[in-house]
Design an enzyme around this catalytic site. Structure first.
Site, PDB file in Angstrom:
ATOM      1  N   TYR A  60       2.489  14.951  -4.312  1.00 29.00           N
ATOM      2  CA  TYR A  60       2.282  16.423  -4.315  1.00 29.00           C
ATOM      3  C   TYR A  60       3.007  17.005  -5.076  1.00 29.00           C
ATOM      4  CZ  TYR A  60       1.110  21.014  -2.762  1.00 29.00           C
ATOM      5  OH  TYR A  60       0.696  22.175  -2.422  1.00 29.00           O
TER       6      TYR A  60
ATOM      7  N   LYS B  88      12.647  24.290  -0.362  1.00 30.24           N
ATOM      8  CA  LYS B  88      12.087  23.898   1.152  1.00 30.24           C
ATOM      9  C   LYS B  88      13.675  24.230   1.657  1.00 30.24           C
ATOM     10  CE  LYS B  88       8.283  21.376   1.560  1.00 30.24           C
ATOM     11  NZ  LYS B  88       7.282  20.817   0.658  1.00 30.24           N
TER      12      LYS B  88
ATOM     13  N   ASP C  15      11.424  15.486  -8.718  1.00 33.76           N
ATOM     14  CA  ASP C  15      10.991  17.036  -6.931  1.00 33.76           C
ATOM     15  C   ASP C  15      11.515  16.616  -6.383  1.00 33.76           C
ATOM     16  OD1 ASP C  15       9.578  18.318  -5.805  1.00 33.76           O
ATOM     17  OD2 ASP C  15       7.331  17.990  -6.265  1.00 33.76           O
TER      18      ASP C  15
HETATM   19  C1  LIG Z   1       6.398  20.510  -0.473  1.00 32.08           C
HETATM   20  C2  LIG Z   1       6.552  20.252  -1.881  1.00 32.08           C
HETATM   21  C3  LIG Z   1       5.925  21.289  -2.947  1.00 32.08           C
HETATM   22  C4  LIG Z   1       5.286  22.502  -2.633  1.00 32.08           C
HETATM   23  O1  LIG Z   1       6.156  23.640  -2.303  1.00 32.08           O
HETATM   24  P1  LIG Z   1       5.933  24.536  -1.824  1.00 32.08           P
HETATM   25  O2  LIG Z   1       6.719  26.144  -1.456  1.00 32.08           O
HETATM   26  O3  LIG Z   1       5.001  24.853  -0.705  1.00 32.08           O
HETATM   27  O4  LIG Z   1       5.051  25.318  -2.706  1.00 32.08           O
HETATM   28  C5  LIG Z   1       6.005  20.114  -3.838  1.00 32.08           C
HETATM   29  N1  LIG Z   1       7.136  19.454  -3.748  1.00 32.08           N
HETATM   30  C6  LIG Z   1       6.438  19.249  -3.306  1.00 32.08           C
HETATM   31  C7  LIG Z   1       7.587  17.136  -2.783  1.00 32.08           C
HETATM   32  C8  LIG Z   1       6.820  18.471  -1.684  1.00 32.08           C
HETATM   33  O5  LIG Z   1       7.273  18.127  -0.787  1.00 32.08           O
END
Ligand SMILES: *Cc1c(COP(=O)(O)O)cnc(C)c1O
Length: 427
Positions: free
Chosen positions: A144, A266, A238
């Protein structure tokens, strides 16, 4: 367990909010029942509106790595709140956090702050395309990368949980340049590279956390770096979930790879809305105002959020909780496996640093297909068993559990006892 107020608020919230939530996984769709409304949190504990107390292994899906209400972070935020919320102009805080982030990621000379992980990723797509002058992107099934159109295909937890394959409202044109590969299967990437000479970037979660925790094999991740480099394709790692979570800096350093572009979110915002993307100088030079790739934000680099980020990273550096995370995650793994065995339940556990996941199946989980084969009905029983016994985990089989640095021995005992009780209920 009394859920009266949560139930009332859930009803009330339906009127003017969509499903009473502002992000779908919070709706508890995959585990049924009533979502919990939270009131407050301190340290490792979170309290719902009915006064039930839980050990928090959700931690706002990752950001609260120090636990809730860390004193230094609270002070830094309050000081900045007194000085002003936002100016639409540059502040010293941004420079300070940028230096901390670039120092922590060997491949990063410059960074741009944005307001969410999603925004970091969608900017990285644009940057990779601007830099390589190519259009296609490769993503892995089950990873994701936020909810931007181009990456909202085969996107793990939230979508798997809702059983929708992509999303309505995403035009075919928006995903026609997105190629899907299989996690831990290098041939599936090689095939795309052989068939398409227009690939700008490969996007990957270095440790996947959005199909449950899934770990790449050494050879997979090393080869991925080699073949992308050879083909002139950028590797976008990511680290929105993994950044500052398994070490100070990124999972890529632990795995022995270096990204061309790194995305963060995060933890870097310490509980405030912050995302970031960074890279070597020659790549970041493409971004406005230095270059031709446009990307902007009214609240980007918000001084309060920067203060939370700086103080969170300072605390992480001085606490250095990473060895403790490993030990505690291992204890949780052992407790899970022992309880499953005791009750004759098939279970496998994946963990990396402070991320842990039990999967209700006998065989190992190394990709999204294997993750989806687990017994989600059993997970649901286990989930509610943990809630009943005072441990709050994400309401989905496909979300990682997170540890925070203030988990005590007493918390660990309670988690073990709750696991034992919940596993009995899941039989
Ligand atoms: C949470 C997450 C996102 C999205 O971040 P948001 O702040 O919710 O938009 C993208 N990539 C990874 C791996 C994530 O865990």
């Amino acid at each position: 367990m009394n859920n009266k107020k949560s139930k009332e608020l859930y009803e009330k919230g339906q009127k003017h909010l969509v499903g009473a939530v502002n992000s779908p996984v919070r709706a508890f769709n995959s585990v049924g029942g009533n979502p919990l409304f939270m009131e407050k949190a301190h340290g490792s504990k979170i309290y719902d509106v009915d006064g039930n107390k839980y050990i928090d292994l959700v931690l706002s899906y990752g950001p609260m790595i120090l636990g809730h209400g860390n004193k230094k972070v609270v002070e830094a935020v309050q000081e900045q709140v007194d000085a002003g919320f936002t100016f639409g102009a540059s502040t010293e805080n941004e420079i300070e956090l940028a230096k901390m982030v670039c120092d922590a990621f060997p491949g990063m000379d410059k960074v741009r702050f944005v307001n969410s992980g999603t925004e970091a990723i969608l900017s990285a797509i644009r940057l990779a395309r601007a830099y390589t002058k190519k259009n296609h992107i490769v993503k892995f099934a089950g990873c994701y990368h936020g909810h931007s159109d181009a990456l909202l295909v085969a996107a793990g937890s939230g979508l798997a949980t809702l059983s929708i394959p992509g999303s309505a409202g995403v035009p075919n044109d928006a995903v026609k340049n997105t190629l899907i590969a299989e996690y831990n299967d290098i041939d599936s990437v090689k095939k795309h590279i052989a068939e398409c000479d227009d690939i700008a970037a490969v996007f990957i979660e270095p440790i996947a956390g959005n199909m449950g925790t899934v770990i790449p094999s050494n050879s997979f991740i090393t080869e991925l770096r080699e073949i992308t480099k050879q083909a002139g394709i950028l590797l976008v790692i990511d680290e929105v979930m993994t950044g500052f979570r398994s070490k100070f800096g990124g999972a890529q350093e632990l795995l022995g790879v270096e990204a061309d572009i790194t995305c963060l979110g995060k933890v870097v915002g310490g509980g405030f809305p912050v995302g970031a993307y960074g890279a070597r100088k020659e790549i970041m030079q493409m971004v406005a105002p230095l270059g031709a790739m446009y990307q902007a934000g009214t609240l980007s680099g918000n001084p309060v959020a920067m203060a939370a980020g700086i103080s969170t990273l300072e605390e992480l550096k001085s606490q250095n909780p990473y060895a403790k995370f490993n030990t505690q995650a291992e204890q949780i793994e052992k407790a899970l496996l022992a309880a499953a065995k005791e009750n004759g339940i098939d279970l496998t556990v994946n963990r990396f640093g402070s991320m842990v996941n039990p999967f209700f199946k006998a065989k190992k989980v190394t990709n999204f297909t294997e993750a989806q084969e687990c017994d989600t009905d059993r997970f649901t029983k286990f989930f509610w068993g943990l809630i009943e016994n005072g441990v709050y985990i994400p309401p989905s089989q496909f979300e990682a559990w997170f540890l925070c640095s203030v988990l005590s021995d007493d918390d660990m005992n309670k988690i073990t006892n709750a696991i034992n009780a919940a596993m009995k209920l899941a039989k």
